[in-house]
Design an enzyme around this catalytic site. Structure first.
Site, short mmCIF file in Angstrom:
data_model
loop_
_atom_site.label_atom_id
_atom_site.label_comp_id
_atom_site.label_asym_id
_atom_site.label_seq_id
_atom_site.Cartn_x
_atom_site.Cartn_y
_atom_site.Cartn_z
N TYR A 1 -9.41 5.21 7.87
CA TYR A 1 -9.62 5.42 9.30
C TYR A 1 -10.58 6.60 9.42
O TYR A 1 -10.21 7.73 9.06
CB TYR A 1 -8.32 5.80 9.99
CG TYR A 1 -7.25 4.73 10.05
CD1 TYR A 1 -6.43 4.44 8.96
CD2 TYR A 1 -7.01 4.03 11.25
CE1 TYR A 1 -5.43 3.49 9.04
CE2 TYR A 1 -6.01 3.07 11.34
CZ TYR A 1 -5.22 2.80 10.23
OH TYR A 1 -4.23 1.85 10.31
N PRO B 1 -4.69 -0.14 18.77
CA PRO B 1 -4.40 -0.58 17.40
C PRO B 1 -4.47 0.51 16.34
O PRO B 1 -4.15 0.26 15.18
CB PRO B 1 -5.46 -1.66 17.14
CG PRO B 1 -6.53 -1.41 18.14
CD PRO B 1 -5.88 -0.79 19.33
N TYR C 1 3.75 6.15 10.40
CA TYR C 1 2.93 5.02 9.96
C TYR C 1 3.78 3.97 9.24
O TYR C 1 3.60 2.76 9.45
CB TYR C 1 1.79 5.51 9.06
CG TYR C 1 0.70 4.49 8.88
CD1 TYR C 1 -0.31 4.33 9.82
CD2 TYR C 1 0.68 3.66 7.76
CE1 TYR C 1 -1.30 3.38 9.67
CE2 TYR C 1 -0.32 2.70 7.60
CZ TYR C 1 -1.31 2.57 8.56
OH TYR C 1 -2.29 1.62 8.41
N LYS D 1 0.64 -0.56 15.18
CA LYS D 1 2.02 -0.67 15.64
C LYS D 1 2.33 -1.89 16.51
O LYS D 1 3.49 -2.19 16.77
CB LYS D 1 2.41 0.60 16.45
CG LYS D 1 2.50 1.85 15.61
CD LYS D 1 3.76 1.85 14.76
CE LYS D 1 3.71 2.82 13.63
NZ LYS D 1 3.71 2.21 12.29
N HIS E 1 0.83 -1.21 0.00
CA HIS E 1 0.00 0.00 0.00
C HIS E 1 0.86 1.25 0.00
O HIS E 1 1.77 1.38 0.82
CB HIS E 1 -0.93 0.00 1.21
CG HIS E 1 -2.11 -0.90 1.05
ND1 HIS E 1 -3.26 -0.77 1.78
CD2 HIS E 1 -2.32 -1.94 0.21
CE1 HIS E 1 -4.14 -1.71 1.41
NE2 HIS E 1 -3.58 -2.42 0.47
P1 RFL Z 1 0.99 -12.42 21.60
O1 RFL Z 1 0.58 -12.44 20.18
O2 RFL Z 1 -0.04 -12.08 22.62
O3 RFL Z 1 1.65 -13.82 21.93
C1 RFL Z 1 1.99 -14.19 23.24
C2 RFL Z 1 1.92 -15.70 23.33
O4 RFL Z 1 2.31 -16.10 24.64
C3 RFL Z 1 1.41 -17.13 25.07
N1 RFL Z 1 1.39 -17.14 26.54
C4 RFL Z 1 2.02 -18.07 27.29
N2 RFL Z 1 2.75 -19.12 26.95
C5 RFL Z 1 3.25 -19.90 27.96
N3 RFL Z 1 3.00 -19.66 29.27
C6 RFL Z 1 2.27 -18.59 29.65
N4 RFL Z 1 2.04 -18.36 30.95
C7 RFL Z 1 1.74 -17.74 28.64
N5 RFL Z 1 0.99 -16.63 28.66
C8 RFL Z 1 0.78 -16.29 27.38
C9 RFL Z 1 0.07 -16.74 24.46
O5 RFL Z 1 -0.81 -17.86 24.36
C10 RFL Z 1 0.51 -16.22 23.10
O6 RFL Z 1 0.52 -17.23 22.12
O7 RFL Z 1 2.21 -11.38 21.82
P2 RFL Z 1 3.44 -11.02 20.87
O8 RFL Z 1 4.06 -12.24 20.29
O9 RFL Z 1 4.26 -10.07 21.65
O10 RFL Z 1 2.77 -10.28 19.61
C11 RFL Z 1 2.19 -9.02 19.75
C12 RFL Z 1 0.99 -8.89 18.83
O11 RFL Z 1 0.19 -10.06 18.91
C13 RFL Z 1 0.16 -7.70 19.22
O12 RFL Z 1 0.97 -6.55 19.42
C14 RFL Z 1 -0.88 -7.30 18.21
O13 RFL Z 1 -1.68 -8.36 17.78
C15 RFL Z 1 -1.75 -6.24 18.89
N6 RFL Z 1 -3.06 -6.21 18.33
C16 RFL Z 1 -3.21 -5.58 17.16
N7 RFL Z 1 -2.16 -4.93 16.62
C17 RFL Z 1 -2.29 -4.30 15.46
O14 RFL Z 1 -1.30 -3.73 14.97
N8 RFL Z 1 -3.52 -4.30 14.82
C18 RFL Z 1 -4.61 -4.95 15.35
O15 RFL Z 1 -5.66 -4.96 14.75
C19 RFL Z 1 -4.50 -5.60 16.56
N9 RFL Z 1 -5.55 -6.25 17.12
C20 RFL Z 1 -4.14 -6.86 18.99
C21 RFL Z 1 -5.39 -6.88 18.34
C22 RFL Z 1 -4.00 -7.46 20.24
C23 RFL Z 1 -5.08 -8.09 20.88
N10 RFL Z 1 -4.88 -8.64 22.21
C24 RFL Z 1 -3.55 -8.89 22.70
C25 RFL Z 1 -5.89 -8.82 23.16
C26 RFL Z 1 -6.46 -7.52 18.94
C27 RFL Z 1 -6.31 -8.14 20.20
C28 RFL Z 1 -7.54 -8.84 20.76
C1 PHB Z 2 -6.27 -4.76 10.66
O1 PHB Z 2 -6.35 -4.97 9.44
O2 PHB Z 2 -6.60 -5.62 11.48
C2 PHB Z 2 -5.79 -3.46 11.14
C3 PHB Z 2 -5.26 -2.55 10.25
C4 PHB Z 2 -4.81 -1.31 10.69
C5 PHB Z 2 -4.89 -1.00 12.02
C6 PHB Z 2 -5.42 -1.92 12.93
C7 PHB Z 2 -5.87 -3.15 12.48
O3 PHB Z 2 -4.47 0.21 12.45
#
Ligand code: RFL
Ligand code: PHB
Length: 389
Positions: free
Chosen positions: A200, A292, A384, A296, A72
């Site tokens: 957005y 989110p 971004y 980042k 993009h």
């Molecule tokens: P993760 O992905 O949470 O992975 C951590 C892993 O550790 C495991 N774990 C354990 N394992 C062993 N023993 C324990 N006691 C443990 N406790 C936990 C978990 O099962 C898991 O598999 O963290 P990591 O790897 O640091 O990655 C970070 C990203 O996942 C996170 O920053 C993003 O997904 C944040 N986030 C989003 N970011 C975006 O940029 N765009 C989004 O749309 C977006 N949506 C989200 C999100 C984070 C969410 N969370 C954490 C609630 C939506 C949600 C619901």
């Molecule tokens: C997504 O596609 O899940 C998404 C994209 C941009 C964002 C957050 C989530 O800032």
């Protein structure tokens, strides 16, 4: 069992760190509480900075991303039924790649398996011990039996609710936090996106985001109450509300279909300091959370493990502790800038129930200023696409 680096958590940070260490000839074992399928069922981030893309390429996990990821050149911000395009490529010379976290995780899992590296899924009651000594240990239960993993270092990649940060003595860590009074309701559907770039939108009914996973799969979000029940949102209610919050052209272009997934995520900003405690390091969501809005979260996880991977490589290759000593400060410098960007976009784009008329005008003035200023657009664009590592 013994390994050099015990990694707790098989999310993107743990798996990417494992891949970087493997490339440097350093042995790791990953302990994950859930099953692999469960980890892959969590629908999360969608936008990768070039730095994260480059890291995946550096560990040879880029074939599918190159084939299926969408490049993009810009994204749009909507306000008062108008749309302002932020020309990422024109303003910064860089792009972002739309490729879902699920796919990144799947690719890293497959590569780890193919390389014969050890990941223990469904490891229960993981506990970390003696990380203030040169001989840390991790204990866990698997199939009812207690196991012990001896190691040189522990990488806490276990997300916000993990065990690693919680195991640090309270007096040794400082937490910074802001919880926002709303959440995001997300819906995934196999329908073509309403726009070829992300939108957005700030609307008086609340924020909305049009995103995608591919040319045939859309990801949409709408701002909702922090304690709303996802079951109160039928697909029809979601689509109706989304359309109301978009400019007429985007609303018209929305194609609806049955949801594949629907969930509510709370919005929070959080940073822990420091990120190193003896031989324990925190990385990714275990160390920080961003709302989110700036896309980042996953990208910060990548930059953290870049710094940590380099530090451990220096330790094993050169016998130098300089990198591990510097890890916390290096990572935090980039984390705080991403926190600032995510917070400022969140404040700009959402409706706050306690906003008074003055604050509402400030939000409008902020948007009008960005619309009129190339400098302001450049600031948004360079954040971004991702600040340098
Ligand atoms: P993760 O992905 O949470 O992975 C951590 C892993 O550790 C495991 N774990 C354990 N394992 C062993 N023993 C324990 N006691 C443990 N406790 C936990 C978990 O099962 C898991 O598999 O963290 P990591 O790897 O640091 O990655 C970070 C990203 O996942 C996170 O920053 C993003 O997904 C944040 N986030 C989003 N970011 C975006 O940029 N765009 C989004 O749309 C977006 N949506 C989200 C999100 C984070 C969410 N969370 C954490 C609630 C939506 C949600 C619901
Ligand atoms: C997504 O596609 O899940 C998404 C994209 C941009 C964002 C957050 C989530 O800032």
């Amino acid at each position: 069992m013994r390994t050099q680096v015990a990694i707790i958590g098989a999310g993107p940070s743990g798996l990417l760190l494992g891949a970087l260490l493997h490339k440097a000839g350093i042995d790791s074992v990953i302990l994950e509480r859930k099953s692999g399928e469960y980890v892959l069922s969590r629908i999360r981030a969608g936008v990768l900075e070039q730095g994260a893309v480059d890291m995946l390429a550096s560990v040879g996990v880029d074939a599918r991303m190159n084939a299926e990821g969408l490049r993009h050149d810009g994204f749009a911000m909507g306000f008062a039924n108008r749309r302002l395009r932020i020309d990422l490529a024109g303003l910064t010379g860089k792009q972002v790649t739309v490729y879902g976290q699920t796919e990144v995780t799947r690719d890293l899992m497959d590569a780890r398996k193919a390389a014969g590296l050890v990941t223990i899924y469904e490891a229960e009651n993981v506990e970390i011990h003696d990380f203030d000594t040169r001989n840390p240990r991790v204990t866990y239960e698997k199939d009812g039996a207690t196991q012990e993993l001896l190691c040189d270092f522990i990488a806490g990649c276990d997300g916000f609710h993990g065990v690693c940060r919680a195991s640090v003595p309270q007096g040794a860590i400082r937490n910074f936090e802001k919880v926002y009074p709303f959440g995001w309701l997300g819906l995934l559907a196999d329908v073509p996106p309403c726009s070829h770039e992300l939108i957005y939108a700030n609307h008086e009914r609340g924020f909305a985001l049009c995103s995608m996973r591919s040319k045939t799969r859309s990801r949409y979000y709408i701002q909702c109450g922090a304690d709303e029940d996802v079951n109160a949102w039928s697909d029809q209610r979601f689509w109706d509300e989304l359309r109301r919050r978009l400019d007429p052209e985007a609303a018209e272009a929305v194609i609806t279909g049955p949801s594949l997934e629907k969930s509510i995520a709370p919005l929070r900003s959080f940073v822990a300091e420091p990120l190193r405690f003896g031989r324990l390091f925190l990385a990714g969501d275990a160390a920080h959370i961003v709302p989110p809005t700036g896309a980042k979260g996953l990208n910060l996880a990548a930059s953290d493990v870049h710094y940590l991977g380099e530090a451990l490589r220096e330790y094993y290759r050169d016998g130098s502790e300089a990198g591990i000593d510097a890890y916390s400060a290096r990572a935090l410098a980039r984390i705080w800038k991403a926190e600032r960007f995510s917070w400022s976009l969140t404040m700009l784009l959402h409706r706050f129930s306690n906003m008074n008329a003055f604050e509402q005008r400030m939000q409008e003035a902020d948007f009008l200023y960005i619309e009129s200023s190339r400098a302001a657009q450049t600031t948004i664009a360079e954040n971004y696409v991702g600040l340098p590592y």
